[in-house]
Design a protein around this motif. Structure first.
Motif, short mmCIF file in Angstrom:
data_model
loop_
_atom_site.label_atom_id
_atom_site.label_comp_id
_atom_site.label_asym_id
_atom_site.label_seq_id
_atom_site.Cartn_x
_atom_site.Cartn_y
_atom_site.Cartn_z
N CYS A 56 11.24 3.47 -0.87
CA CYS A 56 10.14 4.42 -0.94
C CYS A 56 9.88 5.09 0.40
N SER A 57 9.94 6.41 0.39
CA SER A 57 9.64 7.14 1.62
C SER A 57 8.13 7.29 1.77
N ARG A 58 7.42 7.07 0.69
CA ARG A 58 5.97 7.26 0.74
C ARG A 58 5.30 6.04 0.13
N LEU A 59 4.19 5.63 0.71
CA LEU A 59 3.46 4.56 0.06
C LEU A 59 1.98 4.86 -0.03
N MET A 60 1.42 4.45 -1.15
CA MET A 60 -0.02 4.59 -1.37
C MET A 60 -0.58 3.19 -1.47
N ILE A 61 -1.67 2.95 -0.75
CA ILE A 61 -2.30 1.64 -0.83
C ILE A 61 -3.66 1.81 -1.48
N ILE A 62 -3.92 1.02 -2.51
CA ILE A 62 -5.25 1.06 -3.09
C ILE A 62 -5.93 -0.29 -2.90
N ASP A 63 -7.24 -0.19 -2.83
CA ASP A 63 -8.04 -1.40 -2.71
C ASP A 63 -9.33 -1.18 -3.47
N LYS A 64 -9.70 -2.13 -4.29
CA LYS A 64 -10.91 -2.05 -5.11
C LYS A 64 -11.03 -0.69 -5.79
N GLY A 65 -9.92 -0.23 -6.35
CA GLY A 65 -9.97 0.99 -7.15
C GLY A 65 -10.03 2.29 -6.39
N ASN A 66 -9.82 2.22 -5.05
CA ASN A 66 -9.81 3.45 -4.26
C ASN A 66 -8.54 3.53 -3.43
N LEU A 67 -8.08 4.77 -3.25
CA LEU A 67 -6.90 4.98 -2.43
C LEU A 67 -7.31 4.90 -0.96
N ILE A 68 -6.72 3.95 -0.22
CA ILE A 68 -7.12 3.86 1.19
C ILE A 68 -6.02 4.34 2.13
N TYR A 69 -4.83 4.55 1.63
CA TYR A 69 -3.77 5.09 2.49
C TYR A 69 -2.75 5.83 1.64
N ASP A 70 -2.29 6.95 2.14
CA ASP A 70 -1.22 7.70 1.48
C ASP A 70 -0.35 8.29 2.59
N GLY A 71 0.81 7.72 2.81
CA GLY A 71 1.67 8.21 3.89
C GLY A 71 2.93 7.37 3.95
N SER A 72 3.59 7.40 5.09
CA SER A 72 4.86 6.68 5.18
C SER A 72 4.65 5.27 5.73
N LEU A 73 5.65 4.42 5.51
CA LEU A 73 5.63 3.08 6.10
C LEU A 73 5.79 3.20 7.62
N GLY A 74 6.60 4.16 8.02
CA GLY A 74 6.82 4.40 9.45
C GLY A 74 5.52 4.71 10.18
N TYR A 75 4.68 5.50 9.54
CA TYR A 75 3.39 5.86 10.16
C TYR A 75 2.52 4.62 10.33
N ILE A 76 2.52 3.77 9.32
CA ILE A 76 1.75 2.52 9.41
C ILE A 76 2.27 1.66 10.55
N ARG A 77 3.59 1.56 10.58
CA ARG A 77 4.20 0.73 11.62
C ARG A 77 3.83 1.26 13.00
N GLU A 78 3.91 2.58 13.15
CA GLU A 78 3.68 3.20 14.45
C GLU A 78 2.22 3.16 14.86
N HIS A 79 1.34 3.41 13.90
CA HIS A 79 -0.07 3.60 14.26
C HIS A 79 -0.96 2.40 14.03
N PHE A 80 -0.55 1.53 13.11
CA PHE A 80 -1.44 0.41 12.79
C PHE A 80 -0.92 -0.92 13.27
N ALA A 81 0.41 -1.00 13.52
CA ALA A 81 0.94 -2.26 14.03
C ALA A 81 0.51 -2.36 15.49
N THR A 82 -0.42 -3.23 15.79
CA THR A 82 -1.01 -3.24 17.12
C THR A 82 -0.23 -4.14 18.07
N GLU A 83 0.47 -5.13 17.50
CA GLU A 83 1.15 -6.09 18.38
C GLU A 83 2.61 -5.72 18.63
N ARG A 84 3.00 -5.88 19.86
CA ARG A 84 4.41 -5.77 20.22
C ARG A 84 4.82 -7.08 20.87
#
Ligand code: ADP
Ligand code: MG
Length: 347
Positions: free
Chosen positions: A224-252
């Motif tokens: 999947c080039s795109r992923l949507m994450i839902i939580d409690k019936g609402n869409l909380i993310y719509d974008g790429s896995l790469g974007y998540i990795r780059e912007h939300f992965a805080t630890e290196r």
């Protein structure tokens, strides 16, 4: 025009609750107590033809409910859904020709009969021309490696074998869209891999649009080039896995192999008392973990390479599985990034 349009869709289930006590069932008959469960609160998205999208979220988030609405099994309580330009629940028969559905937890094959009999039934139901049917069956059976299974009763198949047969069943009528609800659940690594490579192939070669729910990040990474994450019936993310990795992965994590254990100890000492880093040493290997929002990675690498003389150096991102779990738990905003700060003065 998008092949799937979901516009402010909401789904509320009303369930009747049995009253407590001796006459509970009897009283409930005349004055029922209903409880409402909001499975999908407010979801909007569009999917273009040929896309391959992962639909993720913790258990109970509303993924299966969304898929059931898209396939016409359930009617939305509010909002609008268009699949191939039509409303799925209004015209279930028309919709069923353009979609294929696989529920990992449920079978559309007839349990006691040979696999082939279920396929024949689908051929008849969808009015698939014989030539198409034969071509699709032989082509898909070869790729999915199920030729040897076609004459075996479904109940004698392993889960992985059955899953491959299910996917074949969903594609016999050449649908434009394939919905897969946890297709790899409970499968071993090899079975998962076979299914992934097949799904990838039909998406690439036949432009079949894919919407997939899964708990397996390897599925997503692969498909999947795109992923949507839902939580409690609402869409909380719509974008790429790469974007998540780059912007939300805080630890290196940086792992260095030093010439000898003494050099590793000396290097570790330079981080002592610095709260921005976690450092561990094991013989001549040293591991440095930090938050890349706080520390400028390129500057840190320059410093390490020029002053520590490691023999080898490798970098790792935060485990993406753990990260997505954290997004489920804390929400997307809680793990959102702030701009990076300093090089975190190591001595
Ligand atoms: N038929 C139903 N009746 C009542 N509640 C339901 C029904 N189907 C699902 N739910 C509830 O809706 C919520 C979302 O369920 P579901 O869509 O199956 O989640 P997921 O597939 O993301 O695990 C859950 O709280 C679930 O208990
Ligand atoms: Mg589900």
């Amino acid at each position: 025009m998008p092949i799937i349009e979901v516009d402010h869709v909401n789904k509320v289930f009303k369930t009747s609750v049995r009253r407590e006590g001796r006459f509970g069932t009897f009283i409930s008959l005349f004055s029922p107590v209903t409880r409402q469960v909001t499975a999908v609160e407010d979801i909007s998205f569009t999917i273009e033809k040929g896309e391959s999208v992962a639909y993720l979220g913790p258990n109970g988030a509303g993924k299966s409910t969304t898929i059931k609405m898209l396939t016409g099994i359930l009617e939305p309580s509010g909002g609008n859904i268009l699949v191939g330009g039509g409303k799925p629940h209004r015209n279930r028969i028309h919709n069923s020709y353009q979609i294929g559905v696989v529920f990992g937890q449920r079978s559309q094959l007839l349990f006691d009969l040979p696999v082939r009999d279920s396929y024949e039934m689908l051929r008849y139901m969808y009015g698939i021309p014989h030539a198409h049917y034969r071509k699709n069956l032989s082509e898909f059976a070869a790729v999915l490696e199920v030729e040897q299974l076609l004459d075996r009763p479904v109940r004698t198949l392993s889960l992985g074998q059955r899953m491959r047969c299910e996917i074949l069943a969903a594609l016999l009528h050449e649908p434009d869209i394939l919905f897969l609800d946890e297709p790899t659940i409970g499968l071993d690594v090899i079975a998962k891999e076979r299914i992934r490579s097949f799904i990838e192939q039909i998406n690439r070669e036949k432009q079949v649009t894919i919407l997939l729910t899964t708990h397996d990040l390897d599925d997503i990474e692969r498909l999947c080039s795109r992923l949507m994450i839902i939580d409690k019936g609402n869409l909380i993310y719509d974008g790429s896995l790469g974007y998540i990795r780059e912007h939300f992965a805080t630890e290196r994590r940086i792992r260095m192999v030093m010439p000898d254990p003494a050099a590793a100890t000396v290097t570790a000492a330079r981080f002592e008392g610095n709260a921005d880093f976690r450092v561990s040493v094991q013989e001549q290997m040293i591991e440095i973990t930090y938050d890349h929002r706080q520390i400028d990675t390129s500057e840190l690498l320059r410093t390490l390479l020029s002053t520590c003389n490691p023999r080898d150096l490798a970098m790792q991102d935060e485990n993406i599985e753990a990260l997505i779990r954290r997004i489920y738990q804390d929400g997307i905003n809680a793990v959102h990034q702030q701009p990076p700060r300093t090089a975190g003065g190591i001595r």
